[in-house]
Structures are given as structure tokens and as C-alpha cells.
Design a protein around this motif. Sequence first.
Motif, mmCIF file in Angstrom:
data_model
loop_
_atom_site.group_PDB
_atom_site.id
_atom_site.type_symbol
_atom_site.label_atom_id
_atom_site.label_comp_id
_atom_site.label_asym_id
_atom_site.label_seq_id
_atom_site.Cartn_x
_atom_site.Cartn_y
_atom_site.Cartn_z
ATOM 1 N N ARG A 233 0.827 -1.201 0.000
ATOM 2 C CA ARG A 233 0.000 0.000 0.000
ATOM 3 C C ARG A 233 0.871 1.265 0.000
ATOM 4 N N ARG A 234 1.880 1.294 0.860
ATOM 5 C CA ARG A 234 2.775 2.458 0.909
ATOM 6 C C ARG A 234 3.484 2.643 -0.436
ATOM 7 N N ASN A 235 3.947 1.540 -0.991
ATOM 8 C CA ASN A 235 4.654 1.599 -2.267
ATOM 9 C C ASN A 235 3.734 2.128 -3.365
ATOM 10 N N ASN A 236 2.544 1.544 -3.464
ATOM 11 C CA ASN A 236 1.658 1.899 -4.579
ATOM 12 C C ASN A 236 1.009 3.265 -4.399
ATOM 13 N N ASP A 237 0.501 3.539 -3.180
ATOM 14 C CA ASP A 237 -0.274 4.776 -2.993
ATOM 15 C C ASP A 237 0.624 5.989 -2.808
ATOM 16 N N GLU A 238 1.777 5.801 -2.213
ATOM 17 C CA GLU A 238 2.597 6.965 -1.851
ATOM 18 C C GLU A 238 3.784 7.146 -2.807
ATOM 19 N N LEU A 239 4.586 6.078 -2.958
ATOM 20 C CA LEU A 239 5.753 6.226 -3.839
ATOM 21 C C LEU A 239 5.346 6.304 -5.306
ATOM 22 N N VAL A 240 4.529 5.334 -5.748
ATOM 23 C CA VAL A 240 4.179 5.275 -7.178
ATOM 24 C C VAL A 240 3.159 6.356 -7.529
ATOM 25 N N ALA A 241 2.015 6.372 -6.813
ATOM 26 C CA ALA A 241 0.932 7.292 -7.180
ATOM 27 C C ALA A 241 1.200 8.718 -6.716
ATOM 28 N N GLY A 242 2.025 8.893 -5.703
ATOM 29 C CA GLY A 242 2.328 10.234 -5.200
ATOM 30 C C GLY A 242 3.547 10.822 -5.875
ATOM 31 N N TRP A 243 4.711 10.401 -5.426
ATOM 32 C CA TRP A 243 5.970 10.983 -5.914
ATOM 33 C C TRP A 243 6.279 10.555 -7.355
ATOM 34 N N GLY A 244 6.200 9.257 -7.637
ATOM 35 C CA GLY A 244 6.543 8.774 -8.980
ATOM 36 C C GLY A 244 5.649 9.396 -10.046
ATOM 37 N N ASN A 245 4.380 9.501 -9.736
ATOM 38 C CA ASN A 245 3.434 10.042 -10.715
ATOM 39 C C ASN A 245 3.671 11.528 -10.973
ATOM 40 N N LEU A 246 4.021 12.259 -9.937
ATOM 41 C CA LEU A 246 4.327 13.686 -10.106
ATOM 42 C C LEU A 246 5.494 13.857 -11.084
ATOM 43 N N VAL A 247 6.551 13.073 -10.851
ATOM 44 C CA VAL A 247 7.724 13.157 -11.717
ATOM 45 C C VAL A 247 7.337 12.740 -13.133
ATOM 46 N N ASN A 248 6.651 11.621 -13.213
ATOM 47 C CA ASN A 248 6.366 11.028 -14.510
ATOM 48 C C ASN A 248 5.501 11.931 -15.383
ATOM 49 N N ARG A 249 4.404 12.437 -14.807
ATOM 50 C CA ARG A 249 3.523 13.218 -15.683
ATOM 51 C C ARG A 249 4.124 14.575 -16.035
ATOM 52 N N SER A 250 4.888 15.158 -15.128
ATOM 53 C CA SER A 250 5.485 16.465 -15.428
ATOM 54 C C SER A 250 6.573 16.348 -16.494
ATOM 55 N N VAL A 251 7.472 15.387 -16.289
ATOM 56 C CA VAL A 251 8.570 15.247 -17.258
ATOM 57 C C VAL A 251 8.013 14.786 -18.608
ATOM 58 N N SER A 252 7.014 13.872 -18.587
ATOM 59 C CA SER A 252 6.401 13.417 -19.852
ATOM 60 C C SER A 252 5.837 14.577 -20.651
ATOM 61 N N MET A 253 5.081 15.423 -19.942
ATOM 62 C CA MET A 253 4.444 16.543 -20.646
ATOM 63 C C MET A 253 5.477 17.509 -21.215
ATOM 64 N N ALA A 254 6.516 17.781 -20.439
ATOM 65 C CA ALA A 254 7.556 18.692 -20.927
ATOM 66 C C ALA A 254 8.299 18.057 -22.099
ATOM 67 N N ALA A 255 8.586 16.760 -21.991
ATOM 68 C CA ALA A 255 9.321 16.088 -23.073
ATOM 69 C C ALA A 255 8.475 16.054 -24.340
ATOM 70 N N LYS A 256 7.193 15.766 -24.187
ATOM 71 C CA LYS A 256 6.318 15.617 -25.356
ATOM 72 C C LYS A 256 6.045 16.973 -26.014
ATOM 73 N N ASN A 257 5.750 17.993 -25.202
ATOM 74 C CA ASN A 257 5.334 19.279 -25.761
ATOM 75 C C ASN A 257 6.489 20.198 -26.120
ATOM 76 N N VAL A 258 7.582 20.081 -25.379
ATOM 77 C CA VAL A 258 8.690 21.015 -25.587
ATOM 78 C C VAL A 258 9.961 20.271 -26.024
ATOM 79 N N GLY A 259 10.129 19.049 -25.482
ATOM 80 C CA GLY A 259 11.343 18.275 -25.788
ATOM 81 C C GLY A 259 12.541 18.759 -24.993
ATOM 82 N N ALA A 260 12.269 19.672 -24.071
ATOM 83 C CA ALA A 260 13.381 20.282 -23.322
ATOM 84 C C ALA A 260 12.812 20.951 -22.085
ATOM 85 N N VAL A 261 13.707 21.420 -21.195
ATOM 86 C CA VAL A 261 13.250 22.229 -20.062
ATOM 87 C C VAL A 261 12.583 23.476 -20.641
ATOM 88 N N PRO A 262 11.290 23.718 -20.324
ATOM 89 C CA PRO A 262 10.580 24.840 -20.941
ATOM 90 C C PRO A 262 11.090 26.194 -20.437
#
Length: 599
Positions: free
Chosen positions: A395-424
Motif C-alpha cells: 500500500r505504501r509503495n503503490n499509494d505513496e511512492l508510485v501514485a504520489g511521488w513517482g506520478n508527479l515526476v512522470n507526468r510532469s517530465v512526460s508533458m515537458a518532453a512531449k510538448n517542448v522536448g526540453a526544459v521549458p
Amino acid sequence: MSDRHILTAVAWPYANGPRHIGHVSGFGVPSDVFSRYHRMAGDKVLMVSGTDEHGTPITVAADAEGVTPREIADRNNRIIVQDLASLGLSYDLFTRTTTANHAAVSQEIFLGLLKNGYVFPQTTLGAISPSTGRTLPDRYIEGTCPICGYDGARGDQCDNCGNQLDPTDLINPVSRINGETPRFVESEHYFLDLPAFTRALGDWLATRRSWRPNVLNFSVNLLEDLKPRSYTRDIDWGVPVPLEGWRDRPDKRIYVWFDAVVGYLSASIEWARRSGDADAWRQWWQAPDSDAYYFMGKDNIVFHSEIWPAQLLGYNGEGDKGGTPGSLGRLNLPTEVVSSEFLTMEGRKFSSSRQVVIYVRDFLARYDADALRYFIAVAGPENQDTDFTWAEFRRRNNDELVAGWGNLVNRSVSMAAKNVGAVPTPGELTDEDRALLATTSGAFGPVGELLSRNRQKAAIGEAMRVVGEANKYLSDQAPWKLKEDPARRDTVLHTALQAIKDCNALLTPFLPHSAQQVHELLGGTGVWSVAPEVHEVTDLDDGSPYPIITGPYEQGQAVWGSTPLAAPGTPLSPPKPIFTKLDESVVEEEIRRLEEGSA
Ligand SMILES: [Zn+2]
């Protein structure tokens, strides 16, 4: 750069087998989090430990296998070194107690105590096995504790009340090897005059107000009834007693506990000798403004708040009998004894013999080191006995590490990589942008304050609360809806990535492996958090080979504070997930393994 020197003295794992996650939750991860934080804050940290390889359990294991104690120690030393390095524990030196350097330093402490009159010879009663005539090891005599009445107390210690014992103290002593009643015969030993330190230990403890209350109370209570403790034992495996007529005797050695705690000092000296400046250890042990934090499980408090401080006081000539420091000079007492409570597993005590256990290496073969480190930090036995369950780990792994911290990193970097390809490139910041960045950069003060006081649960809780704020910001600002306003979208993404960089620094002491990955995902280069390394070395004095853990930790870029994101335009790639989501079947599988093992 601060000039503060901090010694992180980590309990020495006993080399009679591999270590399980209960062990590393007590001494391992908390000491590493503490050291990594202080290095990031610019302090000069020396983190030392090693395998504790003397004492009776290793000789008993060797007898059972028909090998030498050294072979048992060599094998387990190697396993433990690999496991602790895999967990990312950043020792400046992780060595062992069978080095020639350790023997020499242990003997020096003994001689210093002898010179000042704090160890003295006395004839006592030693246990032998009537059937074999051999010395019966203290730990293999069991009986009723004379202090608390617990009926599983051992000849050297009661695990129920924590008091140290001698085999003759036990009521109804029996051999754990074959159940016979031991015979006691006269034997000469050296004793540490603990009562001569009652006043000095009391004065010292009176100044230790910042300790965890249970540790301090336990330590103060120990002073009520200090008795001389035998410094030597009837055993053929250990550090020889450095006296004429004793040195070459095969049946007398320094008691394993008295040599193991000297390990903090001998490892510091070995580290200095290997660094090329043989006196470098003195900054951590003798400078009046340096600090020393000792990490262990609660069953070892007595050795760190009573025995080792008494050895140091006696060596310094600071007990009731006075004296002068030995040839190494005056040595500092612990600043704080940081003790953890116990971890149980699925409601049961860890037990290697009953197979209620998961060893570090089996855990790391199936799960990420940072997932274990996260669980220990957020839900470990910092201030109360705590149960490890696989359901809660998942539960800690899935709800906190994956869905909390991991997801924040993943969706932010994905969006920047996809839309800008670089640090905006950011435009003008709104109040919401500024508020988030104030929250993330403002967290270093309070989280650092908690870490410096070893309130690690509260510290990671606060860091994860900030991660939650960043996730909320991203949901509220919804950059994915800003296709028509790329300038604002880029500002939001830049703000989110800067917040992630701050959160990553806040989490680096806890999650050093993923912190390096996040650093790279954000366009960073080089080493952010340094991983420990296993080096094959030879004994500085006798040439025998062994592995150590060490590392170039000063080369890490991680600092405690907000640092700017890589420049706009730095290329970013679509990320792979940094944490692994665990299926429900993992819980069933692990519980099945546990039941089968302990059946
Ligand atoms: Zn007891």
C-alpha cells in the motif's frame, strides 16, 4: 561549507549469518539518512561500522560445520558487505573486527584502562560442560533472569529486561547445546570497574536532554546498580589479552562486546590510515566541537550508553579513580545514542531459526532498495515497536511512492518532453506558481531541522506533504488543457519541474537511488547522490584480503536547499517509471513463502 564534524557510528552487524530487514530498519537506514542529510548540509561526516566477528555464536557455528571461525566470519562478512552496499548505505568505511588494526586499537583501550586502574584481575567462576570438559560459552547457557524473572535469559544478557548477566547469575542454568547443567570452576579474568563511573556517567547523561526519552530513561536507570563486568572471557576466538602470560594463551580473549564497541574508533583510525592521513580521525574524536551519533536497535542501548562511555571515560582518566588519557589522547563521548525499537513481521518476532524472516538480499532481489528504504523511513520502528506487513508495504509503495511521488515526476517530465522536448522557458509567474515554489524551497528548513534531530518519520512525512502540494498544483493548473496558451503551459511545467527538483533534494537522504534517476530525468548530468562502492583491499598490517564499503561521497552534487533547474532548452526525454507498482498477488506470494519457511 561548514566545519562541523559529525561521526555516524553505526551498530556492527554480527557475522553469524545474513542480515534481515529488521536489522537494517534499526541501525542501517536511519544512520544512512542521517549521514546523507548532513553531507548535503555541508557537514563533514565520517560514517563507520563493520562486521562484528568474534564471540561464541560464531565458534558454535564453526564447530557445527567443521570449519574455522574465520571461515564463518569471512563468508558472512562478504554477504553482509554486499547487502548493505546494495541498500545504498553510504559508509565511509565498513570494515570488520578481525583486522590487525582493530586488535591493536582494542588492546590499546584495554591497556589505557588498566593503566588508570579501571580494569583489575579477579578470580571468578566460569562454566564448563561436565560431559566434554570444555568451556561453555556464555550465550549458550540459559536460565531464569534474577532481575526480571524471564525464563529465557542467556548467560551474558537478558533479552527481556536488557540487563547484562554472568552465567553464574542465572537461576537454574542449563546448556542450550545439550540441556545439561553446567559446572562452574575457578577462572581468572579482568573486570571493568563500572561502579567507578557511576558519577561520571550520571553527569554526562544529565547533559543529554535531547535524547529520545525512552533511551535516556533506560540509560539513567542502568546507573542504579552498576557492577564490575568481566572484560575477558573463557573463549579461544577474539582479541588476545595484551599482557605477559596472557597474550599467547589460547583460552582467554577480550569479551566480544568490549572489542565490538571499540570498532567505532578502530574503523575511524583504519579509514584515516587508508586516506593517507593517519591522524585524520582525530577531527571526529578529539575536537571539542565535533559530534558523534550512535545508531542501533534498543537491545544494544546498554553497550552504547553505559559500557562504551565507561571505556572512554576510563581511557581518558575521567572516572572516580582519575588518571590520564592513553597514548591516543582524550576521546569524545557520544553526543547521542539513537536507538530504534523493534520491527516484527506479520505479527511475529523475526527469527532466523524459525524462518520468520526476510533477508536483505532476498528482499532486494524482488523489490527496489528505495521501496524498502521508504517503508522503513515512513513506517519503521523509530519510536515504537512496529509490524512489517506485506499488505502495508504494498500500500505504501503503490499509494505513496508510485501514485504520489513517482506520478508527479512522470507526468510532469512526460508533458515537458512531449510538448517542448526540453526544459521549458518560463514566462511571468502567477501567485499560484510563486506559492508552490515558496512551499518547496521553504521546506528545507523544517525538514532539515527534523532530520538533524533524527525525527525521520516526521521529516519524510513533511517532504511527502510537499509532494502532495506539487501534485495538487499540477492538477489545478492542468497544463494539459493549455494547448492554446503554450506560454502559460510552459510556465506551469517549468514551475512543476522546479518544484520536483526541490522535492527530489528533500527526498534524497531517504531515496538516494531514485534521486539520481530523477536528477537525470530533469536534464541533470553527473552524480547527484553517490552510491557506496565495494572495494577489495588487504589488511594494512597482516595483508589478508577482505572487502570494504566506501565511496567518494564528497563528489555528489546534492545539496540541502533549492537549486535551479537545468537551463531552459536542456533536452528532456520521455521518462520510464522510477518506481514499480506491486500487484496484489505479491502479498499472497510473500505470505505463502513466509508460511512455508516457518512451517
Ligand atoms: Zn531480565
